[in-house]
Design an enzyme around this catalytic site. Structure first.
Site, PDB file in Angstrom:
ATOM      1  N   PHE A 154       0.854  -1.187   0.000  1.00  0.00           N
ATOM      2  CA  PHE A 154       0.000   0.000   0.000  1.00  0.00           C
ATOM      3  C   PHE A 154       0.888   1.234   0.000  1.00  0.00           C
ATOM      4  O   PHE A 154       1.711   1.416   0.894  1.00  0.00           O
ATOM      5  CB  PHE A 154      -0.929   0.026   1.215  1.00  0.00           C
TER       6      PHE A 154
ATOM      7  N   ASP B  30       9.422   2.914   1.441  1.00  0.00           N
ATOM      8  CA  ASP B  30       8.230   3.647   1.870  1.00  0.00           C
ATOM      9  C   ASP B  30       8.052   3.421   3.371  1.00  0.00           C
ATOM     10  O   ASP B  30       7.562   2.389   3.804  1.00  0.00           O
ATOM     11  CB  ASP B  30       7.010   3.170   1.083  1.00  0.00           C
TER      12      ASP B  30
ATOM     13  N   LYS C 142       2.925  10.102   8.349  1.00  0.00           N
ATOM     14  CA  LYS C 142       2.148   9.896   9.572  1.00  0.00           C
ATOM     15  C   LYS C 142       2.763  10.417  10.895  1.00  0.00           C
ATOM     16  O   LYS C 142       2.370  11.462  11.387  1.00  0.00           O
ATOM     17  CB  LYS C 142       1.841   8.411   9.702  1.00  0.00           C
TER      18      LYS C 142
END
Ligand SMILES: Cc1ncc(COP(=O)(O)O)c(C=O)c1O
Length: 435
Positions: A159, A244, A273
């Protein structure tokens, strides 16, 4: 420590005006945000309205207090409203919240320097943006420009975000299909299969993009040697490695960056985040000097963002890094992660058919169920017991545990108890339905 009280699950006990308020918010979601999402949230047991949060606890309109074991999917690593982050943002707000974008900005400069200090060796420059997907978009563009090639190798179940570029390298067809044709040239290979990655690289490959722990794919850590192997392929073939770390970054896995566990340095690294300290949205795409030279030397404005690197977000980022270091959150993630993993594995040992795996690193842990329905009922049961849990986006059989890294021993014990009771209850409920 904030005291934790179990919610009662007695909606009838609510004051009528509270109930009416909750209903009106849900109705507005149904009428003006997303009707299907409203239904989904209600079904998952979250038919309440969040009001405030502090540390690991979220309080809702109905007065219930929940332990946050989702942690905003990695956003709340320093907890909700950490006083140091809140103070830094307040102070910046009172001076200059957004950049003129004409003068140099000191806060952005300091955050970039700080990131260069904590990043894996060789990763130095920062392009600031506002979210994980934007950081991935930047990574893809930079990789293309730096190599002059256009293709990517990504992994099944990965993702990387839902904007068009990030989606094109996201390994879940369900999300890609409705928006095709996407950016062409991505080859998906099974995660942790080095040979498949070697076979997939061709003369048009710009980069391999990888999550050191697949988050939304169901919390799958890279096998020992996998990331090193990918690094070697990239070096041999003259292509770039993009790590990532949007979800794994800043202490979550017990190291500042998850690639550190394998001693691997990527050419490009994305982070988002947790960098906002649970207070501000921020994303960053970092890269080596070699990448930056090839991308920005000719035209420093080749990739830009109006709000990227704004002083408010950067002040939060600096405070988040400071707190992560000062409160030794990497060590705490490791210790509390071991406690949580041991507790979940104990539960697994009592029902290995229903609960097939418990895996992860630090405070990024997944519990995999044989049947999706048991996972769903367990999440619902945990919410009734005052613990917020969620499944992973690409794999609804996996319940993820990503509490703030400041979570206490007692709070972990509380969550494990709620998990045990909820799994037992869910399995019994389904058995009863089958009979
Ligand atoms: C590894 C990874 N990359 C990218 C993203 C996209 O981030 P955002 O939702 O901020 O766009 C996510 C979000 O979950 C993620 O986990």
């Amino acid at each position: 420590m904030v005291m934790f009280e179990k919610p009662t699950d007695e909606v009838a006990e609510l004051l009528p005006e509270t109930e009416a308020h909750i209903d009106s918010v849900i109705e507005r979601y149904r009428d003006y945000v997303n009707p299907g999402l409203a239904k989904l949230m209600q079904f998952a047991g979250f038919a309440d309205v969040e009001v405030e949060a502090q540390g690991c606890v979220i309080t809702t309109a109905s007065g219930q207090r929940y332990l946050d074991f989702v942690g905003g999917y990695g956003v709340f690593s320093v907890g909700h409203r950490h006083p140091r982050v809140v103070a830094a943002v307040h102070e910046q707000l009172d001076r200059m919240p957004l950049s003129s974008r004409t003068f140099f900005n000191e806060v952005q400069a300091r955050l970039a320097e700080e990131l260069a200090h904590i990043a894996p060796p060789g990763v130095r420059y920062s392009f600031f943006c506002n979210s994980g997907a934007e950081a991935v978009e930047a990574a893809l563009k930079l990789a293309r420009k730096a190599t002059g090639k256009t293709g990517f190798v990504s992994t099944e179940g990965s993702f990387h975000g839902k904007t068009l570029g990030a989606l094109a390298v996201t390994g879940r067809e369900k999300y890609r299909k409705p928006f095709e044709p996407l950016m062409p040239g991505t080859t998906f290979v099974p995660f942790n299969d080095l040979d498949a990655a070697i076979r997939a690289v061709n003369s048009d490959t710009a980069a391999i993009i990888i999550e050191p722990i697949q988050g939304e794919g169901g919390i799958h850590p890279a096998a020992p040697g996998y990331l090193k192997g990918l690094r070697e392929i990239c070096d041999e073939r003259g292509i770039l490695l993009i790590a990532d770390e949007v979800q794994t970054g800043l202490g979550r896995t017990g190291a500042m960056f998850a690639v550190e566990h394998d001693g691997v340095s990527p050419d490009i690294l994305t982070l988002a985040k947790a960098l906002g300290g649970g207070v501000m949205p921020i994303g960053v795409c970092m890269g080596t000097a070699a990448v930056w030279e090839r991308v920005f030397e000719e035209n420093p404005l080749v990739h830009t963002s109006t709000f990227g690197g704004n002083p408010l977000a950067c002040a939060a980022g600096l405070a988040a890094i400071e707190v992560t270091k000062q409160e030794r959150l990497c060590e705490r993630a490791t210790a509390r992660g071991e406690q949580l993993m041991a507790g979940l594995r104990e539960v697994q040992a009592t029902m290995p058919e229903a609960l097939t795996a418990v895996r992860g690193r630090g405070l990024m842990i997944g519990a995999e169920f044989a049947v999706k329905d048991v996972a769903e009922l367990t999440i619902n049961g945990m919410s009734r017991r005052g613990i917020i849990a969620a499944y992973t986006l690409n794999n609804p059989k996996v319940i993820r545990f990503e509490p703030p890294l400041i979570v206490t021993e007692a709070q972990i014990a509380e969550a494990v108890d709620a998990f045990r009771e909820s799994v037992t209850e869910a399995a019994a409920m389904l058995e009863g339905m089958e009979e």
